[in-house]
Design a protein around this motif. Sequence first.
Motif, PDB file in Angstrom:
ATOM      1  N   LEU A  75       0.818  -1.224   0.000  1.00 52.72           N
ATOM      2  CA  LEU A  75       0.000   0.000   0.000  1.00 52.72           C
ATOM      3  C   LEU A  75       0.846   1.266   0.000  1.00 52.72           C
ATOM      4  N   ARG A  76       2.050   1.148   0.562  1.00 57.91           N
ATOM      5  CA  ARG A  76       2.887   2.318   0.806  1.00 57.91           C
ATOM      6  C   ARG A  76       2.975   3.255  -0.402  1.00 57.91           C
ATOM      7  N   ARG A  77       3.194   2.674  -1.598  1.00 61.38           N
ATOM      8  CA  ARG A  77       3.428   3.561  -2.743  1.00 61.38           C
ATOM      9  C   ARG A  77       2.171   4.281  -3.231  1.00 61.38           C
ATOM     10  N   TYR A  78       1.029   3.855  -2.744  1.00 60.97           N
ATOM     11  CA  TYR A  78      -0.204   4.553  -3.135  1.00 60.97           C
ATOM     12  C   TYR A  78      -0.537   5.699  -2.177  1.00 60.97           C
ATOM     13  N   LEU A  79       0.219   5.789  -1.093  1.00 64.92           N
ATOM     14  CA  LEU A  79      -0.054   6.849  -0.124  1.00 64.92           C
ATOM     15  C   LEU A  79       0.810   8.057  -0.470  1.00 64.92           C
ATOM     16  N   THR A  80       0.210   9.009  -1.138  1.00 55.82           N
ATOM     17  CA  THR A  80       0.989  10.163  -1.574  1.00 55.82           C
ATOM     18  C   THR A  80       0.801  11.302  -0.569  1.00 55.82           C
ATOM     19  N   PRO A  81       1.761  12.206  -0.481  1.00 57.85           N
ATOM     20  CA  PRO A  81       1.652  13.269   0.527  1.00 57.85           C
ATOM     21  C   PRO A  81       0.486  14.204   0.244  1.00 57.85           C
ATOM     22  N   GLY A  82      -0.149  14.679   1.281  1.00 59.47           N
ATOM     23  CA  GLY A  82      -1.175  15.698   1.117  1.00 59.47           C
ATOM     24  C   GLY A  82      -0.499  17.004   0.739  1.00 59.47           C
ATOM     25  N   LYS A  83      -1.275  17.913   0.111  1.00 59.07           N
ATOM     26  CA  LYS A  83      -0.711  19.201  -0.304  1.00 59.07           C
ATOM     27  C   LYS A  83      -0.134  19.931   0.925  1.00 59.07           C
ATOM     28  N   GLY A  84       1.105  20.333   0.833  1.00 60.90           N
ATOM     29  CA  GLY A  84       1.736  21.049   1.939  1.00 60.90           C
ATOM     30  C   GLY A  84       2.204  20.129   3.067  1.00 60.90           C
ATOM     31  N   CYS A  85       2.074  18.817   2.876  1.00 61.33           N
ATOM     32  CA  CYS A  85       2.454  17.898   3.964  1.00 61.33           C
ATOM     33  C   CYS A  85       3.641  17.030   3.564  1.00 61.33           C
ATOM     34  N   GLU A  86       4.399  17.482   2.570  1.00 58.03           N
ATOM     35  CA  GLU A  86       5.503  16.668   2.055  1.00 58.03           C
ATOM     36  C   GLU A  86       6.505  16.355   3.163  1.00 58.03           C
ATOM     37  N   GLU A  87       6.769  17.352   4.009  1.00 58.00           N
ATOM     38  CA  GLU A  87       7.820  17.149   5.015  1.00 58.00           C
ATOM     39  C   GLU A  87       7.459  16.116   6.061  1.00 58.00           C
ATOM     40  N   THR A  88       6.193  16.066   6.400  1.00 54.45           N
ATOM     41  CA  THR A  88       5.799  15.119   7.456  1.00 54.45           C
ATOM     42  C   THR A  88       5.299  13.797   6.880  1.00 54.45           C
ATOM     43  N   HIS A  89       5.437  13.637   5.568  1.00 54.47           N
ATOM     44  CA  HIS A  89       4.814  12.474   4.929  1.00 54.47           C
ATOM     45  C   HIS A  89       5.281  11.137   5.516  1.00 54.47           C
ATOM     46  N   ASP A  90       6.603  10.991   5.651  1.00 53.36           N
ATOM     47  CA  ASP A  90       7.108   9.697   6.156  1.00 53.36           C
ATOM     48  C   ASP A  90       6.533   9.402   7.533  1.00 53.36           C
ATOM     49  N   GLU A  91       6.486  10.436   8.339  1.00 53.31           N
ATOM     50  CA  GLU A  91       5.948  10.274   9.689  1.00 53.31           C
ATOM     51  C   GLU A  91       4.446   9.922   9.633  1.00 53.31           C
ATOM     52  N   ASP A  92       3.722  10.617   8.730  1.00 57.20           N
ATOM     53  CA  ASP A  92       2.278  10.349   8.587  1.00 57.20           C
ATOM     54  C   ASP A  92       2.047   8.895   8.194  1.00 57.20           C
ATOM     55  N   VAL A  93       2.871   8.417   7.242  1.00 61.56           N
ATOM     56  CA  VAL A  93       2.718   7.034   6.771  1.00 61.56           C
ATOM     57  C   VAL A  93       3.044   6.064   7.906  1.00 61.56           C
ATOM     58  N   SER A  94       4.108   6.372   8.662  1.00 60.00           N
ATOM     59  CA  SER A  94       4.488   5.408   9.699  1.00 60.00           C
ATOM     60  C   SER A  94       3.509   5.421  10.874  1.00 60.00           C
ATOM     61  N   LYS A  95       2.700   6.433  10.987  1.00 60.10           N
ATOM     62  CA  LYS A  95       1.646   6.394  12.026  1.00 60.10           C
ATOM     63  C   LYS A  95       0.417   5.634  11.516  1.00 60.10           C
ATOM     64  N   PHE A  96       0.231   5.672  10.191  1.00 54.77           N
ATOM     65  CA  PHE A  96      -0.985   5.072   9.631  1.00 54.77           C
ATOM     66  C   PHE A  96      -0.858   3.559   9.415  1.00 54.77           C
ATOM     67  N   LEU A  97       0.236   3.142   8.791  1.00 49.83           N
ATOM     68  CA  LEU A  97       0.321   1.732   8.376  1.00 49.83           C
ATOM     69  C   LEU A  97       0.160   0.714   9.518  1.00 49.83           C
ATOM     70  N   PRO A  98       0.704   0.988  10.709  1.00 46.53           N
ATOM     71  CA  PRO A  98       0.533  -0.013  11.778  1.00 46.53           C
ATOM     72  C   PRO A  98      -0.919  -0.242  12.190  1.00 46.53           C
ATOM     73  N   LEU A  99      -1.823   0.646  11.786  1.00 50.37           N
ATOM     74  CA  LEU A  99      -3.238   0.446  12.132  1.00 50.37           C
ATOM     75  C   LEU A  99      -3.869  -0.656  11.302  1.00 50.37           C
ATOM     76  N   ILE A 100      -3.152  -1.069  10.236  1.00 52.30           N
ATOM     77  CA  ILE A 100      -3.745  -2.036   9.308  1.00 52.30           C
ATOM     78  C   ILE A 100      -3.322  -3.455   9.649  1.00 52.30           C
ATOM     79  N   LYS A 101      -4.322  -4.300   9.701  1.00 47.45           N
ATOM     80  CA  LYS A 101      -4.069  -5.715   9.948  1.00 47.45           C
ATOM     81  C   LYS A 101      -4.667  -6.493   8.778  1.00 47.45           C
TER      82      LYS A 101
END
Length: 484
Positions: A59-85
């Motif tokens: 899924l990772r490559r389909y999660l693109t940064p939100g507008k203006g959120c490029e800098e926090t993108h990696d952090e945003d992704v790493s908070k989101f992905l662990p929620l998925i089982k």
Amino acid sequence: PETGRLSIIVLGASGDLAKKKTFPALFHLHRQGFIESHDVHIFGYARSKMSDDELRDRLRRYLTPGKGCEETHDEDVSKFLPLIKYVSGPYDSEEGFQLLDKEISAYELSKDSKEGSSRRLFYFALPPSVYPSVCKMLKNFCMNKSDLGGWTRIVVEKPFGRDLKSAEELSTHIGELFNESQIYRIDHYLGKELVQNLLVLRFANRMFVPLWNHTNISNVQIVFKEDFGTEGRGGYFDQYGIIRDILQNHLLQVLCLVAMERPVSLKPEHIRDEKVKVLQSVLPINEDEVVIGQYEGYKDDPTVPKDSNTPTFATVVLRIHNERWEGVPFILKAGKTMNSKKAEIRVQFKDVPGDIFNSKGKGRNEFVIRLQPSEAIYMKLTVKEPGLEMKTALSELDLSYRQRYQEVIIPEAYERLILDTIRGDQQHFVRRDELKAAWEIFTPLLHRIDNNEVQSLPYKPGSRGPEQADKLAEKVGYVQTHGY
Ligand code: BG6
């Protein structure tokens, strides 16, 4: 707002829709705080065997940064992905769904989930052939069992059947298992910003209210064009064609919002009541007011039968038999592999009676709502051409969202609609009677096309479609003011 354990279960988690639309929408809702880590767990369910991490990596490559959120993108992704089982299982076996229920229940009972009701949202990113069995399995094994309240909802995607009969069978089957209030039939066009704006434009602006009828409006076009073909989904597309893919759902939903009467209030049922009335007022389609086409090269796709008559283009004129719209053609037009990519609504007004400027044929007032790309609302007006001469010219009053709302991020349709399903707002979802009325309009024509009684005309990729379609629009009253 409700609190407590929210489980979002994406059925068909390894498919295209889930990867490209559902999970990215969930990611952006999470990133913006609309769903929160301590409240939500996301389950992917599909047949393939894989681990949680494998699904997350896919899924990772389909999660693109939100507008203006490029800098926090990696952090945003790493908070989101662990929620998925991930849970793997077939779509028709008890064991698979019992296991899924066990996983959801384990999360609901876990210490780190907040107290409160349990909410289960099942998103069908599935081929419709498995809907009946999946619905049955969910009903038998996966309903919310919390005694603290809560709910179970299902979100289903088109195609809902192939024609009136199959759609009704599906509706009856699902209707025996779930209440209408639990069923969210998604049409992502209803989540688009400018589609949601239609009610406001029409009913909150005094200047439009008296003009919006057959006395003033000559014709309405609702147009969808794509500049690419069926790429890779030819086999799937060939079973449906452009009328089932775009007109019967997306364009018809837009038509409802353009044509409906003022609802009693903004309550979802009041709005949906008015939409159904419009659909029920549409007259049977006149075959002289239909042009279907197929782009050259469509059948080169090895998964498409060589004798396919499936349309990749269609122009269909609909006529609404009521006091407001008598005599006004609604021209629905959609095509793949055309000269541009856009979706718009074009409301063309009649010529001015008693014209003193001799401007007939030089253009008419048009009110255009461009849904995409670059959302815009503009109005074509006749003005005096600046200068010493008294000449008229057609100009535009232009509200381009990109300029006017530079700071605003327009949400993706799926984000908005998934949030509505969590909040329990059915306004932007298709009710069962709407679906039935929509199929009633198109089924006779679809059967004739399926039986080769209406032929698809060839058109060149990158063109405006078969020229007969432009001729038809002109014949029913559209006056070209410039290329569209
Ligand atoms: C889908 C159709 O519903 O809508 C696709 O199945 C089409 O064929 C897509 O490409 C278009 O959606 P949008 O939001 O890009 O206009």
